[in-house]
Design a protein around this motif. Structure first.
Motif, mmCIF file in Angstrom:
data_model
loop_
_atom_site.group_PDB
_atom_site.id
_atom_site.type_symbol
_atom_site.label_atom_id
_atom_site.label_comp_id
_atom_site.label_asym_id
_atom_site.label_seq_id
_atom_site.Cartn_x
_atom_site.Cartn_y
_atom_site.Cartn_z
ATOM 1 N N SER A 407 53.643 40.129 43.411
ATOM 2 C CA SER A 407 52.526 39.180 43.367
ATOM 3 C C SER A 407 52.159 38.747 44.770
ATOM 4 C CB SER A 407 52.871 37.960 42.500
ATOM 5 O OG SER A 407 54.057 37.324 42.944
ATOM 6 N N LEU A 413 40.781 35.327 47.628
ATOM 7 C CA LEU A 413 40.997 36.426 46.691
ATOM 8 C C LEU A 413 40.867 37.781 47.368
ATOM 9 C CD1 LEU A 413 41.574 37.145 43.761
ATOM 10 C CD2 LEU A 413 39.112 37.058 43.316
ATOM 11 N N ALA A 414 39.888 37.934 48.242
ATOM 12 C CA ALA A 414 39.693 39.216 48.920
ATOM 13 C C ALA A 414 40.907 39.556 49.782
ATOM 14 C CB ALA A 414 38.422 39.181 49.767
ATOM 15 N N ARG A 417 43.829 40.623 47.591
ATOM 16 C CA ARG A 417 43.690 41.982 47.062
ATOM 17 C C ARG A 417 44.009 43.023 48.129
ATOM 18 N NH1 ARG A 417 38.211 40.774 43.530
ATOM 19 N NH2 ARG A 417 39.281 40.159 41.604
ATOM 20 N N GLU A 418 43.661 42.755 49.371
ATOM 21 C CA GLU A 418 43.988 43.698 50.443
ATOM 22 C C GLU A 418 45.500 43.833 50.603
ATOM 23 O OE1 GLU A 418 42.093 42.618 54.062
ATOM 24 O OE2 GLU A 418 40.059 42.934 53.319
ATOM 25 N N ALA A 420 47.714 43.112 48.243
ATOM 26 C CA ALA A 420 48.227 43.685 46.992
ATOM 27 C C ALA A 420 48.178 45.206 47.021
ATOM 28 C CB ALA A 420 47.440 43.146 45.805
ATOM 29 N N ALA A 421 47.122 45.763 47.576
ATOM 30 C CA ALA A 421 46.956 47.214 47.608
ATOM 31 C C ALA A 421 48.008 47.900 48.482
ATOM 32 C CB ALA A 421 45.559 47.573 48.112
ATOM 33 N N TRP A 429 50.203 41.190 40.689
ATOM 34 C CA TRP A 429 49.411 40.066 40.220
ATOM 35 C C TRP A 429 48.960 39.211 41.396
ATOM 36 C CZ3 TRP A 429 54.019 41.465 37.672
ATOM 37 C CH2 TRP A 429 53.865 41.902 36.343
ATOM 38 N N ILE A 430 47.857 38.516 41.223
ATOM 39 C CA ILE A 430 47.359 37.611 42.248
ATOM 40 C C ILE A 430 47.323 36.196 41.676
ATOM 41 C CG2 ILE A 430 45.357 36.997 43.682
ATOM 42 C CD1 ILE A 430 44.771 39.996 43.881
#
Length: 470
Positions: A407, A413-414, A417-418, A420-421, A429-430
């Motif tokens: 997580s 959020l952006a 996600r970067e 997370a990838a 999860w975020i």
């Protein structure tokens, strides 16, 4: 609806079967008598499942979906009795994300699986070539489940298997056979005879299920070591496998996160089911800028969570399910303390209290190479590790040979996600952790297993792909 006593009576050992007493991990008192099934019992169950499978497959998707919906109704009719038994055998409290939650998830997953559409897929249709992809039943599916979420994970395994026209033989954990026996008893109130079987035996029964020539696929949730044994046992018959194995999930808190806003979700990401969840948050990486604030807020949440006997409506944390797991948690926390880890709360179990209760424990200022970080504790102890750069945090998160979940926590959020990838895990999860959805595929990376569950991909995994070409 079965009464609680009637449900226990229905699953009690019959004449000719050995039995053993199952004890409540919170109190040490007897819960009930479980049958000890044998390899011969397994052979009979597999033969009956194989005999019933052609008619079940021929019934078609609509009929099978209708049967699963009726099975969900049956679970709901006996929901309180199932939850009470689960609480007593597994230890998890009735309230919070625990026993009643788990039984409710069983019904919800049955309904979602029954109503998920899987239609033939046209692969090519250009006027000259026509190719269509379909999925046919495998045959008999073996389902081997764990002791931490015994009812819910059994449904995760058998619902898609049955929906796709397979029959199933379930082998529950030796720690929690009563919960699974009761669940199967309730499901079979609505399912056709012979479609679903349960064999509550020892490891020898599980090993035979994994190698059985009449079993076309094994679904397994449990440790990586046990998963490797299943892979080896299944090799000679080239079985299909879905393996959801051990995890040591990392969470990364970015410097822009709001410590107070995320504290409650961080806690439950780590301590759901008292930490006894494969995809729970097991190691937390927090940026220097907000490290102390996150520790403070998380400690306040942890101290407010009542722990005790599951049938007490006030409790939301329970005991470890078994002594072996209790010892693992205690040893890892003691080693972390001895190495200089700072205990923020917990770490001081009451040796005079009955049951396998270990308090919710947070360990700060711990080295990333400490065993509490590198080994899966599978219990209520969370190490909190400092980091200075995102690159450092990602490297630490990716540094182990497992990758079930992870997580990222951030107000951006952006940016989340970067990050997370870049993480090597089946699910990232975020601003939450461990939230599964029957519509969203779920599976592990690296040595956390392979194969997908849930949604359309989960249905496909319980079928044999066939191309119709022409």
């Amino acid at each position: 609806m079965e009464t609680y006593d009637a449900l226990l009576a229905a699953i009690a050992p019959t004449n000719g079967h050995d039995s053993r007493t199952i004890l409540d991990p919170a109190t040490g008192r007897p819960v009930g008598e479980a049958p000890v099934h044998t390899v011969e019992d397994l052979e009979r169950a597999v033969a009956a499942a194989a005999a019933a499978q052609p008619a079940w497959a021929a019934a078609g998707h609509d009929a099978r979906s209708a049967a699963l919906l009726k099975a969900a109704d049956a679970v709901e009719r006996s929901a309180e009795e199932l939850a009470r038994l689960l609480s007593r055998e597994q230890g998890k409290p009735l309230n919070g994300p625990n026993a009643r939650f788990e039984v409710g998830a069983c019904a919800a997953w049955l309904r979602a699986t029954a109503t998920t559409e899987l239609t033939p897929e046209t692969v090519v249709d250009d006027g000259e070539t026509y190719a269509e992809l379909r999925y046919k039943p495998i045959g008999v599916v073996g389902a081997v489940g764990p002791w931490n979420w015994p009812m819910m994970i059994t449904i995760w395994q058998i619902a898609p298997a049955l929906r796709m026209g397979n029959t199933a033989v379930v082998k529950p954990s030796e720690y929690t056979p009563l919960s699974v026996l009761a669940l199967i008893q309730v499901l079979n109130e609505e399912l056709p005879d012979g479609v679903l079987h349960v064999v509550a035996g020892d490891r020898g029964v599980g090993a035979r299920l994994a190698e059985h020539p009449a079993v076309g696929k094994v679904m397994f949730t449990g440790s990586t070591a046990a998963g490797k044994a299943i892979i080896k046992a299944s090799a000679d018959t080239v079985k299909r496998l879905t393996l959801e194995l051990g995890g040591n999930d990392a969470g990364i808190v970015l410097p822009d996160a709001d410590p107070k806003a995320i504290a409650q979700d961080l806690f439950w990401g780590a301590f759901i089911n008292t930490g006894q969840t494969c995809a729970a948050l097991k190691r937390l990486y927090v940026h220097d800028d907000i490290y102390d604030a996150v520790c403070t807020e998380l400690t306040a949440v942890a101290k407010a969570m009542p722990m005790g006997v599951g049938l007490d409506e006030n409790n939301v944390l329970g005991p470890l399910q078994n002594k072996a797991q209790y010892d693992i948690v205690a040893q890892l926390v003691d080693a972390a303390r001895d190495a200089g880890g700072r205990i923020l709360t917990g770490g001081n179990p009451d040796s005079d209290q009955p049951g396998y209760f270990y308090p919710a424990t947070l360990v700060a200022d711990i080295d990333n190479n400490n065993p509490l970080v590198t080994e899966e504790q599978f219990g209520p102890a969370l190490p909190i590790v400092r980091y200075s750069t995102v690159d450092q945090a990602v490297a630490m998160a990716n540094g182990l040979d497992v990758g079930l979940g992870a997580s990222v926590w951030s107000s951006d959020l952006a940016a989340a996600r970067e990050v997370a990838a870049r993480i090597e895990a089946g699910t990232v999860w975020i601003n939450k952790h461990g939230a599964v959805d029957p519509r969203v595929p779920f599976g592990g990376a690296k040595q956390s297993g392979y194969g997908l569950e849930f949604g359309v991909e989960g249905l496909k995994a319980l079928g044999v792909p066939q191309i119709i070409n022409g």
